[in-house]
Design a protein around this motif. Structure first.
Motif, PDB file in Angstrom:
ATOM      1  N   ALA A  19       0.836  -1.204   0.000  1.00 47.12           N
ATOM      2  CA  ALA A  19       0.000   0.000   0.000  1.00 47.12           C
ATOM      3  C   ALA A  19       0.863   1.243   0.000  1.00 47.12           C
ATOM      4  O   ALA A  19       0.595   2.214  -0.720  1.00 47.12           O
ATOM      5  N   GLY A  22       2.354   1.683  -3.380  1.00 40.06           N
ATOM      6  CA  GLY A  22       1.363   2.181  -4.326  1.00 40.06           C
ATOM      7  C   GLY A  22       1.126   3.663  -4.175  1.00 40.06           C
ATOM      8  O   GLY A  22       0.976   4.389  -5.167  1.00 40.06           O
ATOM      9  N   GLN A  23       1.120   4.166  -2.944  1.00 43.06           N
ATOM     10  CA  GLN A  23       0.871   5.579  -2.744  1.00 43.06           C
ATOM     11  C   GLN A  23       2.105   6.420  -3.051  1.00 43.06           C
ATOM     12  O   GLN A  23       1.988   7.611  -3.313  1.00 43.06           O
ATOM     13  N   VAL A  27       0.641   9.261  -9.870  1.00 42.71           N
ATOM     14  CA  VAL A  27      -0.578   9.063 -10.651  1.00 42.71           C
ATOM     15  C   VAL A  27      -0.463   9.946 -11.890  1.00 42.71           C
ATOM     16  O   VAL A  27      -0.434  11.170 -11.796  1.00 42.71           O
ATOM     17  N   THR A  87      -8.399   8.652 -10.689  1.00 44.21           N
ATOM     18  CA  THR A  87      -8.583   7.761  -9.545  1.00 44.21           C
ATOM     19  C   THR A  87      -7.233   7.538  -8.860  1.00 44.21           C
ATOM     20  O   THR A  87      -6.246   7.203  -9.517  1.00 44.21           O
ATOM     21  N   PHE A  88      -7.215   7.712  -7.548  1.00 39.92           N
ATOM     22  CA  PHE A  88      -5.991   7.633  -6.755  1.00 39.92           C
ATOM     23  C   PHE A  88      -5.883   6.274  -6.057  1.00 39.92           C
ATOM     24  O   PHE A  88      -6.900   5.629  -5.774  1.00 39.92           O
ATOM     25  N   PRO A  89      -4.654   5.846  -5.743  1.00 40.82           N
ATOM     26  CA  PRO A  89      -4.478   4.551  -5.073  1.00 40.82           C
ATOM     27  C   PRO A  89      -4.871   4.570  -3.608  1.00 40.82           C
ATOM     28  O   PRO A  89      -5.064   3.510  -3.001  1.00 40.82           O
ATOM     29  N   GLY A  90      -4.955   5.742  -3.015  1.00 29.92           N
ATOM     30  CA  GLY A  90      -5.301   5.842  -1.610  1.00 29.92           C
ATOM     31  C   GLY A  90      -5.512   7.281  -1.208  1.00 29.92           C
ATOM     32  O   GLY A  90      -5.182   8.210  -1.965  1.00 29.92           O
ATOM     33  N   TYR A  94      -1.604  15.281  -2.032  1.00 30.03           N
ATOM     34  CA  TYR A  94      -0.798  15.087  -3.227  1.00 30.03           C
ATOM     35  C   TYR A  94      -0.295  16.430  -3.766  1.00 30.03           C
ATOM     36  O   TYR A  94      -1.014  17.432  -3.759  1.00 30.03           O
ATOM     37  N   LEU A 179     -11.958   8.137  -3.756  1.00 25.86           N
ATOM     38  CA  LEU A 179     -10.661   8.133  -4.427  1.00 25.86           C
ATOM     39  C   LEU A 179     -10.735   8.627  -5.871  1.00 25.86           C
ATOM     40  O   LEU A 179      -9.703   8.918  -6.469  1.00 25.86           O
ATOM     41  N   THR A 180     -11.924   8.703  -6.447  1.00 20.51           N
ATOM     42  CA  THR A 180     -12.075   9.212  -7.810  1.00 20.51           C
ATOM     43  C   THR A 180     -12.511  10.667  -7.754  1.00 20.51           C
ATOM     44  O   THR A 180     -13.520  10.991  -7.134  1.00 20.51           O
ATOM     45  N   GLN A 216       8.060   5.212  -9.090  1.00 21.92           N
ATOM     46  CA  GLN A 216       7.944   5.574  -7.686  1.00 21.92           C
ATOM     47  C   GLN A 216       9.053   6.537  -7.288  1.00 21.92           C
ATOM     48  O   GLN A 216      10.197   6.415  -7.731  1.00 21.92           O
TER      49      GLN A 216
END
Length: 240
Positions: A19, A22-23, A27, A87-90, A94, A179-180, A216
């Motif tokens: 997780a 992913g964050q 994006v 849509t974001f991963p979490g 940002y 998240l969207t 990343q």
């Protein structure tokens, strides 16, 4: 044989690590995938493809429109607003980055409008927009450079990466359970091209190479600028 409790701990640690990974990943939002809120003729915003590289981008075709107070602090027309769904991963806060190209007009080709939050907003409501200006004097092009401030700049008509908080923009908050989000931009000065936007988690640092490739970032901050030892030299006839 591993007992259930340590096994569950390791599984939880793995998912927690995934997780976080992913964050930390950016994006990426291709600028040419947006939709003009209300297309007009002639268009204020065009969607083009660079023949030599196949890069799709947005080009501002119509110059800024002043409001009734002779200001230019919002797009002022739906034909000058581009909307995106992202849509974001979490959840989290940002930072926004943009890959843009300032035209031959330099400081006359280097601004656009950013929203001060996610969501749809009236085109003429200046309180919902911020002017992202001064791109002609900044940006990063070296692959290893960390895009963390205004940047050293570069020649007109070259693609550069910008961290938009250094040019009037702010951060964007994604709440848990939603998240969207809708992200919008507005055109201001003609001659500006935008290839893509990247949302990166605040506190994560991205190089030009990371942003180019959607990789990343790192949580290790860049080193401070070098300060030579010894007393500071002052120009002639100057004192502290």
């Amino acid at each position: 044989m591993m007992t259930p409790r340590p096994l569950l701990f390791l599984i939880g640690l793995l998912f927690s690590s995934l997780a976080l990974h992913g964050q930390n990943a950016p994006v990426v939002l291709q600028a040419e995938t947006g939709v003009v809120r209300q297309p007009a003729t002639p268009p204020a915003i065009t969607f083009l493809t660079e023949a030599s590289t196949g890069t799709g981008f947005v080009r501002v075709a119509g110059d800024l429109v002043r409001d009734s107070n002779n200001g230019a602090s919002s797009p002022n027309a739906d034909s000058r607003v581009v909307s995106y769904t992202v849509t974001f991963p979490g959840p989290g806060v940002y930072d926004l980055y943009a890959r843009a190209r300032v035209g031959s007009g330099g400081f006359d080709d280097d601004s656009y409008y950013l929203p001060n939050s996610f969501g749809t907003r009236p085109a003429a409501d200046a309180s919902r927009w911020v002017v992202a200006n001064g791109l002609a004097g900044g940006g990063y092009t070296t692959i290893s450079d960390i895009v963390s401030a205004g940047g050293p700049g570069g020649a007109n008509n070259t693609w550069r990466w910008f961290r938009m908080s250094a040019f009037g923009g702010g951060t964007f908050t994604v709440p848990a359970g939603n998240l969207t989000q809708t992200f919008e931009i507005g055109s201001r000065e003609n001659g500006l091209d935008i290839d893509k936007f990247v949302f990166g988690a605040s506190g994560v640092f991205f190089t030009v190479g990371n942003l180019d490739n959607g990789q990343q970032g790192s949580t290790t901050p860049p080193p401070p600028p070098f300060v030579p030892p010894g007393p500071r030299l002052l120009p002639a006839n100057r004192s502290l």
